[in-house]
Design a protein around this motif. Structure first.
Motif, PDB file in Angstrom:
ATOM      1  N   ASP A  28      -9.123  -2.995  -2.505  1.00  0.00           N
ATOM      2  CA  ASP A  28      -9.181  -2.569  -1.914  1.00  0.00           C
ATOM      3  C   ASP A  28      -9.218  -1.022  -2.342  1.00  0.00           C
ATOM      4  O   ASP A  28      -9.623  -0.018  -2.810  1.00  0.00           O
ATOM      5  N   LEU A  29      -7.840  -0.452  -2.317  1.00  0.00           N
ATOM      6  CA  LEU A  29      -7.148   0.931  -2.956  1.00  0.00           C
ATOM      7  C   LEU A  29      -7.190   0.505  -3.910  1.00  0.00           C
ATOM      8  O   LEU A  29      -7.276   2.283  -4.381  1.00  0.00           O
ATOM      9  N   LEU A  40      -6.768  -8.525  -0.074  1.00  0.00           N
ATOM     10  CA  LEU A  40      -7.692  -7.655  -0.453  1.00  0.00           C
ATOM     11  C   LEU A  40      -7.950  -5.732  -0.082  1.00  0.00           C
ATOM     12  O   LEU A  40      -8.058  -4.853   0.099  1.00  0.00           O
ATOM     13  N   GLU A  41      -6.158  -5.894   0.650  1.00  0.00           N
ATOM     14  CA  GLU A  41      -5.931  -4.155   1.300  1.00  0.00           C
ATOM     15  C   GLU A  41      -5.366  -3.927   0.096  1.00  0.00           C
ATOM     16  O   GLU A  41      -5.737  -2.664   0.165  1.00  0.00           O
ATOM     17  N   HIS A  62      -9.404  -0.281  -6.050  1.00  0.00           N
ATOM     18  CA  HIS A  62     -10.981   0.025  -5.803  1.00  0.00           C
ATOM     19  C   HIS A  62     -11.440   1.808  -6.414  1.00  0.00           C
ATOM     20  O   HIS A  62     -11.862   2.490  -6.345  1.00  0.00           O
ATOM     21  N   ASP A  63     -10.855   2.116  -4.480  1.00  0.00           N
ATOM     22  CA  ASP A  63     -10.448   3.655  -4.140  1.00  0.00           C
ATOM     23  C   ASP A  63     -10.366   4.648  -5.099  1.00  0.00           C
ATOM     24  O   ASP A  63     -10.726   5.564  -5.929  1.00  0.00           O
ATOM     25  N   HIS A 118     -12.493  -8.289  -8.781  1.00  0.00           N
ATOM     26  CA  HIS A 118     -11.982  -6.599  -8.534  1.00  0.00           C
ATOM     27  C   HIS A 118     -11.496  -6.163 -10.024  1.00  0.00           C
ATOM     28  O   HIS A 118     -11.500  -4.897  -9.753  1.00  0.00           O
ATOM     29  N   ARG A 120       1.091  -1.455  -0.325  1.00  0.00           N
ATOM     30  CA  ARG A 120       0.033  -0.015   0.430  1.00  0.00           C
ATOM     31  C   ARG A 120       1.029   1.236  -0.349  1.00  0.00           C
ATOM     32  O   ARG A 120       0.362   2.355  -1.144  1.00  0.00           O
TER      33      ARG A 120
END
Length: 288
Positions: free
Chosen positions: A194-195, A190-191, A197-198, A219, A161
Motif C-alpha cells: 500500500d505504501l 499489504l502494509e 502505491h502511495d 501490485h 515501512r
C-alpha cells in the motif's frame, strides 16, 4: 515553517525517466545481465520478476549506481547515470537493499533521518526543511505514533515501512526496493505494498524486485520478466503473464487465472515441467 506546512503529505514530484541502453553487468568477468534495453514507465510501479540468479538484484543495483556497468549505460532523464556525482545521484534515486541493518537501539525517527544524508554537506547542515521531510516521510508510512520507538521493538511490517520511510525522506524521483515484502506475512506485505502505491501516486517512479508472480501482477503497473540476464517479457501483467511465460521462466506447469476483484493474473503452479502429474490418494473419510 508553520505546523500546517510541516504536516502536509509528501509533495508531488516530477516523474523521472529511467532507462538502460545495451547494459552489461557482471562479476569477475562473468556477465549476469546482457545487452539490456529497458524503458521504465515514469510515475508507475514496475516489478522485476524471474528465477533466482537471473540478475534482478544486480540490475536494481545498477539502476541505483551501486553496481557499475561493464558495457552500455543507465540513463536518468536521458543522461548517463555514471556521469553524475554520487551525492547528486542519491538526490535523484533512493535504494532499499534486500538486507538492510541498523544499529541496536536506533529509533524510527533516527533511521528516517539518515535519508536526508545526501542533502547534507559542509555548507548545509540540518535544517527545518530536513525536519519537515522526515515528518512527511513518517506520516506517509503511518509511523508518526511510533517515531520514538526503537526499531527493533516493531513488528516486521512496521520495520519495513520504517526502512521505506528512510528512502522516502530522500525525496527522490526514483525509488528502488529489493524484495521489500520478503519474510513478511500477508498482512504486513499489504502494509508495505500500500505504501508503494502511495509513492507512485505522488509521481515517483518505483521499481521493485518481487519473487511472487501473482503479487507482482496485482501490485505493479508494469512487469519486467528476466531469465539468464535477458528480458523475456515486458508490459502490463495482464498482457504478458501466461502459462507459457511461467514455464519459460521457472520450468513450472501452471494455470493462470483472472483475479475476480483486481482482474490481474493469478498463477496457480501445478508441477515442475516434464514431471508426470500423479493422482493424489483420497483421504479415508472414516479416519480422523
Amino acid at each position: 515553517m508553520s505546523t500546517l506546512e510541516a504536516t502536509r503529505p509528501a509533495r508531488a514530484v516530477d516523474p523521472a525517466d529511467l532507462a538502460t541502453e545495451r547494459l552489461d553487468l557482471g562479476y569477475d568477468g562473468t556477465l549476469v545481465v546482457r545487452a539490456l534495453d529497458l524503458q521504465l514507465p515514469p510515475g508507475e510501479v514496475t516489478a522485476i520478476v524471474g528465477p533466482n540468479g537471473c540478475g534482478k538484484s544486480t540490475l536494481l543495483g545498477a539502476l541505483a549506481r551501486v553496481h557499475g556497468p561493464q558495457g552500455g549505460a543507465v540513463l536518468l532523464d536521458g543522461r548517463d547515470l555514471a556521469g553524475l556525482r554520487p551525492r547528486d545521484a542519491a538526490r535523484r534515486i533512493g535504494l532499499l537493499p534486500q538486507q538492510a541493518e541498523a544499529p541496536d537501539g536506533l529509533t524510527v525517527r533516527d533511521l528516517v533521518r539518515y535519508g536526508r544524508h545526501p542533502h547534507q554537506g559542509l555548507l548545509r547542515q540540518w535544517s527545518p526543511e530536513d525536519a519537515a521531510a522526515v515528518h512527511r516521510a513518517l506520516a506517509a508510512a503511518d509511523l508518526l505514533d511510533l517515531a520514538d520507538r526503537p526499531l527493533d521493538t516493531l513488528s516486521g511490517g512496521q520495520q519495513q515501512r520504517a526502512w521505506i520511510a528512510m528512502v522516502v525522506a530522500q525525496e527522490t524521483a526514483v525509488v528502488l526496493l529489493d524484495e521489500p515484502t520478503s519474510a513478511l506475512d500477508l498482512g504486513h506485505q499489504l502494509e508495505v505494498l500500500d505504501l508503494v502505491h502511495d509513492l507512485a501516486a505522488q509521481g515517483r517512479t518505483v521499481v521493485l524486485v518481487l519473487h511472487d508472480l501473482s503479487t507482482a501482477c496485482r501490485h505493479a503497473d508494469h512487469l519486467v520478466a528476466l531469465r539468464d540476464g535477458r528480458v523475456v517479457a515486458e508490459g502490463t501483467p495482464a498482457g504478458v503473464v501466461t502459462a507459457e511465460l511461467v514455464r519459460d521462466l521457472y520450468g513450472v506447469e501452471a494455470t493462470v487465472l483472472r483475479d475476480p476483484v483486481a482482474g490481474t493474473p493469478v498463477v496457480c503452479p501445478a508441477r515442475r515441467a516434464g514431471r508426470r502429474q500423479e493422482p493424489r490418494p483420497h483421504a479415508d473419510p472414516g479416519r480422523r
